[in-house]
Each structure stands twice: as C-alpha cells, then as structure tokens.
Design an enzyme around this catalytic site. Structure first.
Site, mmCIF file in Angstrom:
data_model
loop_
_atom_site.group_PDB
_atom_site.id
_atom_site.type_symbol
_atom_site.label_atom_id
_atom_site.label_comp_id
_atom_site.label_asym_id
_atom_site.label_seq_id
_atom_site.Cartn_x
_atom_site.Cartn_y
_atom_site.Cartn_z
ATOM 1 N N GLY A 1 0.524 1.416 9.786
ATOM 2 C CA GLY A 1 0.645 2.081 10.567
ATOM 3 C C GLY A 1 -0.455 1.799 12.817
ATOM 4 O O GLY A 1 0.503 1.609 13.365
ATOM 5 N N ASP B 1 -6.180 -6.377 4.630
ATOM 6 C CA ASP B 1 -5.663 -5.262 4.425
ATOM 7 C C ASP B 1 -5.817 -4.707 6.228
ATOM 8 O O ASP B 1 -6.900 -4.369 7.018
ATOM 9 C CB ASP B 1 -6.414 -4.234 3.815
ATOM 10 C CG ASP B 1 -5.745 -3.033 3.748
ATOM 11 O OD1 ASP B 1 -4.714 -2.713 3.954
ATOM 12 O OD2 ASP B 1 -6.419 -2.006 3.163
ATOM 13 N N GLY B 2 -4.399 -4.349 7.321
ATOM 14 C CA GLY B 2 -4.417 -3.702 7.719
ATOM 15 C C GLY B 2 -3.788 -4.333 8.715
ATOM 16 O O GLY B 2 -3.538 -5.431 9.424
ATOM 17 N N GLY B 3 -2.436 -3.928 9.006
ATOM 18 C CA GLY B 3 -1.541 -4.475 10.603
ATOM 19 C C GLY B 3 -1.073 -5.598 9.910
ATOM 20 O O GLY B 3 -0.539 -6.338 11.136
ATOM 21 N N HIS C 1 -1.301 -1.389 -4.542
ATOM 22 C CA HIS C 1 -2.220 -1.100 -3.703
ATOM 23 C C HIS C 1 -2.053 0.295 -3.196
ATOM 24 O O HIS C 1 -1.748 1.208 -2.619
ATOM 25 C CB HIS C 1 -2.428 -1.331 -1.679
ATOM 26 C CG HIS C 1 -3.353 -1.684 -1.126
ATOM 27 N ND1 HIS C 1 -4.760 -1.878 -1.258
ATOM 28 C CD2 HIS C 1 -4.047 -0.688 -0.556
ATOM 29 C CE1 HIS C 1 -6.026 -1.946 -0.618
ATOM 30 N NE2 HIS C 1 -5.448 -1.026 0.248
ATOM 31 N N ASP D 1 -4.934 3.303 -1.404
ATOM 32 C CA ASP D 1 -6.007 3.857 -1.017
ATOM 33 C C ASP D 1 -6.847 5.354 -0.499
ATOM 34 O O ASP D 1 -5.810 5.729 -0.380
ATOM 35 C CB ASP D 1 -5.924 3.916 0.752
ATOM 36 C CG ASP D 1 -4.344 2.309 0.820
ATOM 37 O OD1 ASP D 1 -5.851 1.359 1.296
ATOM 38 O OD2 ASP D 1 -3.602 1.933 1.758
ATOM 39 N N HIS E 1 -8.644 1.115 -3.617
ATOM 40 C CA HIS E 1 -9.494 0.935 -2.428
ATOM 41 C C HIS E 1 -10.004 2.218 -1.922
ATOM 42 O O HIS E 1 -9.447 2.879 -1.350
ATOM 43 C CB HIS E 1 -8.749 0.481 -1.164
ATOM 44 C CG HIS E 1 -9.317 0.184 0.823
ATOM 45 N ND1 HIS E 1 -8.953 -0.107 1.765
ATOM 46 C CD2 HIS E 1 -10.342 0.256 0.417
ATOM 47 C CE1 HIS E 1 -9.296 0.201 2.361
ATOM 48 N NE2 HIS E 1 -10.872 0.244 2.175
ATOM 49 N N SER F 1 0.991 -1.483 0.324
ATOM 50 C CA SER F 1 -0.314 0.046 -0.026
ATOM 51 C C SER F 1 0.576 1.288 0.007
ATOM 52 O O SER F 1 1.771 1.586 0.907
ATOM 53 C CB SER F 1 -0.522 -0.065 1.227
ATOM 54 O OG SER F 1 -1.729 1.170 1.651
HETATM 55 C C1 DX5 Z 1 -6.274 1.695 6.393
HETATM 56 C C2 DX5 Z 1 -5.730 1.553 4.440
HETATM 57 C C3 DX5 Z 1 -4.670 -0.280 4.898
HETATM 58 C C4 DX5 Z 1 -3.668 0.365 5.281
HETATM 59 C C5 DX5 Z 1 -1.903 -0.557 5.910
HETATM 60 O O1 DX5 Z 1 -6.550 2.483 6.119
HETATM 61 O O2 DX5 Z 1 -6.677 1.069 4.061
HETATM 62 O O3 DX5 Z 1 -4.649 -0.316 3.503
HETATM 63 O O4 DX5 Z 1 -2.307 1.673 4.484
HETATM 64 O O5 DX5 Z 1 -1.262 -0.102 6.736
HETATM 65 P P1 DX5 Z 1 -0.934 -0.771 7.016
HETATM 66 O O6 DX5 Z 1 -0.448 -2.347 6.453
HETATM 67 O O7 DX5 Z 1 0.897 -0.106 8.331
HETATM 68 O O8 DX5 Z 1 -1.705 -1.168 8.577
HETATM 69 ZN ZN ZN Z 2 -6.635 -0.152 2.203
#
Ligand code: DX5
Ligand code: ZN
Length: 222
Positions: free
Chosen positions: A147, A177-179, A35, A37, A68, A10
């Site tokens: 993050g 997606d996420g963490g 990806h 965002d 996304h 992302s």
């Molecule tokens: C969250 C986004 C994610 C984000 C993920 O709102 O949809 O795609 O960029 O970031 P990390 O991988 O750092 O959790």
């Molecule tokens: Zn995303």
C-alpha cells in the site's frame, strides 16, 4: 519491450482468514505467480510469513510460488523454504556476501534463483548476479509494507537492467514490486519489465480479486 508478461499477486494484502480461497480466486482470474513476502523484522521492520505459510500456499495452488526473502542471512533459510514448496527464491543483494554462491545454492535446491535490490541500490550492484539469475526483481517502494506510493525515480533502473539483460542474452524475468497499479504499470512495462507484483491493487480492489487482475492486464495492453 518483451512480448510476454504476467501478474504476480502478493498475498501480503490478502484476507488471511480465507487465504486458500483468495489464492484460488487469483489463479482462476489468470495470475501467473503467487508472490509471498517474507520479512524477518531485521532486514525490514515488519515481520510476516515463514515456511509454514508457503507450505499452505503450496497446497492451495498449482501456480509457481514467487518467494521474496526480505531477510538477513537468507542463505540460512533457503532449504526450509525450498522444502515448503517455493518455486522461486529471491534474495536481496544487500543481504548477500556471496551472491554467486547463494544463487547456485537456490538452483541446487531445485528452485529458480532470483535477486532483488532496494530503491537507492544501484543497478551496478547486480553485475555479478545478472548472468546467474532466473529472475531480477526491482523494488519500486522501500520494502516492508504493502500500500505504499510508487517511487517513479526507480523506473530508469528498470530500463538499465533490461538493457544489461538483453546485452547478456539473458532470458531472466524482469519483475517489479511496489506501488504497482493501473496508473503505474505502463511505465515499468515500457521500461522493460515483464512480471508485475501487486498486493493492494489485487486484494484491495473494490470489485474483487479478479477485477483487480483484469484491470492491471487491461492497463498493460491498452
Ligand atoms: C513490499 C513488498 C511488496 C508489497 C507490494 O515490501 O515486497 O511485495 O506486498 O504491495 P503493493 O502492491 O500494495 O505496493
Ligand atoms: Zn515483494
């Protein structure tokens, strides 16, 4: 467990002064998708990228652009993002009155159609969308920022959606997606996910983008 998998970095955590270079580095390191965002400041509190950035990404890579849309009224934005070069358009079930119509419109525009849901939104909300979707994206953080900490209680939802897709005989990708990190990727893989978004674990890796992608791949196959 599906035998295919891919990493979708992302760009939310990329260095935007060197966006093209960073995307090229991710592609060379074996990323599967890029990806993007998109946040509108309404559906989520943050405000990020529009079609202009997608158009720049399109010129920086051959990889599919996995867009996304964290926006209200996504139906109004499908055409500009498709024209900018998006390969996949993923809409939130919470933002769609007529999910079947929105997914059909995405396909009419020549893109793959994706649907996603926030933590706390039940898998059952996707029942009408699952037979129509090319991609199902499960959020394991509350959307808005990179993050954040992985929400482990969403893992059973990944498994539930995997079971439902398999019952339907759907070839859709099940993306998370996420963490996502070397610590969390195995649990979602075991629950049946096959595409993994990562912002900070890739662009924030202390040894660089390629090391971040490789570490995630190694964690999956270990
Ligand atoms: C969250 C986004 C994610 C984000 C993920 O709102 O949809 O795609 O960029 O970031 P990390 O991988 O750092 O959790
Ligand atoms: Zn995303």
């Amino acid at each position: 467990m599906p035998n295919r998998f891919l990493i979708a970095p992302s760009i939310l955590s990329a260095d935007f002064t060197r966006l093209g270079e960073q995307i090229a580095e991710a592609e060379a390191a074996g990323a599967g998708w890029i990806h993007v965002d998109v946040m509108d400041g309404h559906f989520v509190p943050n405000l990020t990228m529009g079609p202009f950035i997608v158009e720049a990404c399109r010129r920086a890579t051959q990889l599919p652009l996995n867009v996304h849309l964290m926006v209200e009224h996504p139906e109004k934005l499908l055409e500009p993002f498709a024209k900018a070069g998006a390969s996949h358009l993923i809409v939130h079930i919470e933002a769609c009155q007529n999910i079947a119509g929105v997914l059909a419109e995405i396909k009419r525009l020549g893109c793959q159609a994706g649907v996603t849901l926030n933590p706390g939104t039940p898998a059952s909300s996707l029942e009408a969308a699952l037979p129509l979707a090319d991609i199902v994206l499960v959020l394991t953080v509350h959307p808005g920022y990179s993050g954040q900490e992985f929400i482990g209680r969403e893992v059973p939802k990944v498994a539930e959606i995997r079971r439902r897709l398999d019952q339907l005989g759907s070839p859709a990708w099940l993306e998370v997606d996420g963490g996502i990190s070397v610590q969390t990727i195995c649990q979602v893989r075991e629950a049946g996910a096959d595409a993994f978004v990562a912002a900070s674990a890739v662009f924030g890796h202390p040894n660089g983008i390629a090391a971040g992608i490789q570490a995630l791949k190694n964690a999956i196959i270990s």
